[in-house]
Design a protein around this motif. Sequence first.
Motif, PDB file in Angstrom:
ATOM      1  N   UNK A   1     158.540  33.477 -26.498  1.00 50.54           N
ATOM      2  CA  UNK A   1     157.272  32.743 -26.508  1.00 50.54           C
ATOM      3  C   UNK A   1     156.724  32.631 -27.931  1.00 50.54           C
ATOM      4  N   UNK A   2     156.892  33.702 -28.707  1.00 46.65           N
ATOM      5  CA  UNK A   2     156.416  33.675 -30.095  1.00 46.65           C
ATOM      6  C   UNK A   2     157.175  32.644 -30.922  1.00 46.65           C
ATOM      7  N   UNK A   3     158.421  32.378 -30.560  1.00 45.29           N
ATOM      8  CA  UNK A   3     159.229  31.396 -31.281  1.00 45.29           C
ATOM      9  C   UNK A   3     158.834  29.975 -30.876  1.00 45.29           C
ATOM     10  N   UNK A   4     158.563  29.769 -29.605  1.00 45.17           N
ATOM     11  CA  UNK A   4     158.272  28.437 -29.091  1.00 45.17           C
ATOM     12  C   UNK A   4     156.835  27.991 -29.329  1.00 45.17           C
ATOM     13  N   UNK A   5     155.935  28.944 -29.601  1.00 45.48           N
ATOM     14  CA  UNK A   5     154.527  28.601 -29.719  1.00 45.48           C
ATOM     15  C   UNK A   5     153.978  28.970 -31.078  1.00 45.48           C
ATOM     16  N   UNK A   6     153.011  28.196 -31.503  1.00 45.62           N
ATOM     17  CA  UNK A   6     152.295  28.457 -32.745  1.00 45.62           C
ATOM     18  C   UNK A   6     150.791  28.385 -32.477  1.00 45.62           C
ATOM     19  N   UNK A   7     150.290  27.188 -32.298  1.00 43.13           N
ATOM     20  CA  UNK A   7     148.859  26.978 -32.079  1.00 43.13           C
ATOM     21  C   UNK A   7     148.386  27.549 -30.749  1.00 43.13           C
ATOM     22  N   UNK A   8     149.195  27.373 -29.702  1.00 46.85           N
ATOM     23  CA  UNK A   8     148.791  27.780 -28.356  1.00 46.85           C
ATOM     24  C   UNK A   8     149.478  29.069 -27.906  1.00 46.85           C
ATOM     25  N   UNK A   9     149.843  29.899 -28.853  1.00 42.39           N
ATOM     26  CA  UNK A   9     150.535  31.147 -28.490  1.00 42.39           C
ATOM     27  C   UNK A   9     149.645  32.051 -27.630  1.00 42.39           C
ATOM     28  N   UNK A  10     148.364  32.150 -27.991  1.00 45.78           N
ATOM     29  CA  UNK A  10     147.444  32.995 -27.217  1.00 45.78           C
ATOM     30  C   UNK A  10     147.306  32.494 -25.783  1.00 45.78           C
ATOM     31  N   UNK A  11     147.262  31.180 -25.624  1.00 44.93           N
ATOM     32  CA  UNK A  11     147.167  30.599 -24.282  1.00 44.93           C
ATOM     33  C   UNK A  11     148.431  30.907 -23.485  1.00 44.93           C
ATOM     34  N   UNK A  12     149.569  30.755 -24.134  1.00 51.75           N
ATOM     35  CA  UNK A  12     150.837  31.021 -23.467  1.00 51.75           C
ATOM     36  C   UNK A  12     150.926  32.471 -23.015  1.00 51.75           C
ATOM     37  N   UNK A  13     150.526  33.402 -23.888  1.00 48.20           N
ATOM     38  CA  UNK A  13     150.573  34.816 -23.531  1.00 48.20           C
ATOM     39  C   UNK A  13     149.617  35.133 -22.384  1.00 48.20           C
TER      40      UNK A  13
ATOM     41  N   UNK B   1     165.756  27.582 -29.468  1.00 45.45           N
ATOM     42  CA  UNK B   1     164.805  26.699 -30.146  1.00 45.45           C
ATOM     43  C   UNK B   1     165.508  25.995 -31.302  1.00 45.45           C
ATOM     44  N   UNK B   2     165.435  24.668 -31.318  1.00 43.66           N
ATOM     45  CA  UNK B   2     166.092  23.881 -32.362  1.00 43.66           C
ATOM     46  C   UNK B   2     165.103  23.580 -33.482  1.00 43.66           C
ATOM     47  N   UNK B   3     165.517  23.897 -34.697  1.00 37.13           N
ATOM     48  CA  UNK B   3     164.673  23.651 -35.858  1.00 37.13           C
ATOM     49  C   UNK B   3     165.307  22.618 -36.767  1.00 37.13           C
TER      50      UNK B   3
END
Length: 284
Positions: A130-142, A193-195
């Motif tokens: 989840x930490x890899x897939x999220x940046x702005x909405x990481x708190x929401x995801x958690x 995750x593709x970068x």
Amino acid sequence: MVCAMANVMAKDQGWAWIITLASFISMALTTGTVKSLGVMLPTLREQFSTQTWVIGLSISLTTAFGIVACPFAGALSKRLTPRHTVMIFSLLAVIGLIMAALATSVQFLIVALLLTGFSVGAHAVMIGEEAIYFDKYYNVSMAVSQAGLSLGIMIMPPMTQLLLDIYGWRGTMLLLAGLNLHHIVCGALLKPFQTDPVELEDNELIKRSKKHQVQENSVITNLVHYLDLTLFTNADFVALLVYMLCSGYCFTGWLIYLVPHAMELGYQSYKSSLLATIGESVTS
């Protein structure tokens, strides 16, 4: 290059929310299974003709072993992939529940329940994803994924008691194993995750450099590197770890002993399991 860039996954959108859903289900299954074992404690105590604390200790070791397995899960996810690690650990947890259904002694039951703890390590890997897939909405995801804890504890106790009355404790264990097979499906949803291709190339060079450096180090140094044991030199991390261990001890005790203590106070089995649901609804 353009085609490759078109396949780059943007953070906070698309498949990232599928990862959140998988983590939500994983949390519900992991915590709900521990609570289900707590509901089964009085039955297991009578079946094996032993004391409450023996079965309670067996169940609590499930979570303890899972926490110990977390660093190894992280190390394995580096060697393989997070997807394969979660699927392997989840499969071991399912095998543990199947073995528990076949247990004929307390010793065998303890070994089987230790395997069940691998689901905790699997969920730890999913949180990392989840930490890899999220940046702005990481708190929401958690927040969404951790809500699975409440769902698991609210649904699993009454369901487990119903299954106990219909299929007995061995049948209930097998059904819990079947339910935890969904944990493997959650692991299969962890697409890498593709970068940016340029960034991928740079990361690959860094990995090769680190791999060459690790090969020249001692066995102990390599172990510290793969398990990220250098974290234990960070005072903030150690303080957080102590807090998590203490709070986890109290929380696990509540999960395991609420139903048997309620039954000892004179509550019937269904009312005791319902207390767990009400209690979690209030605290949530």
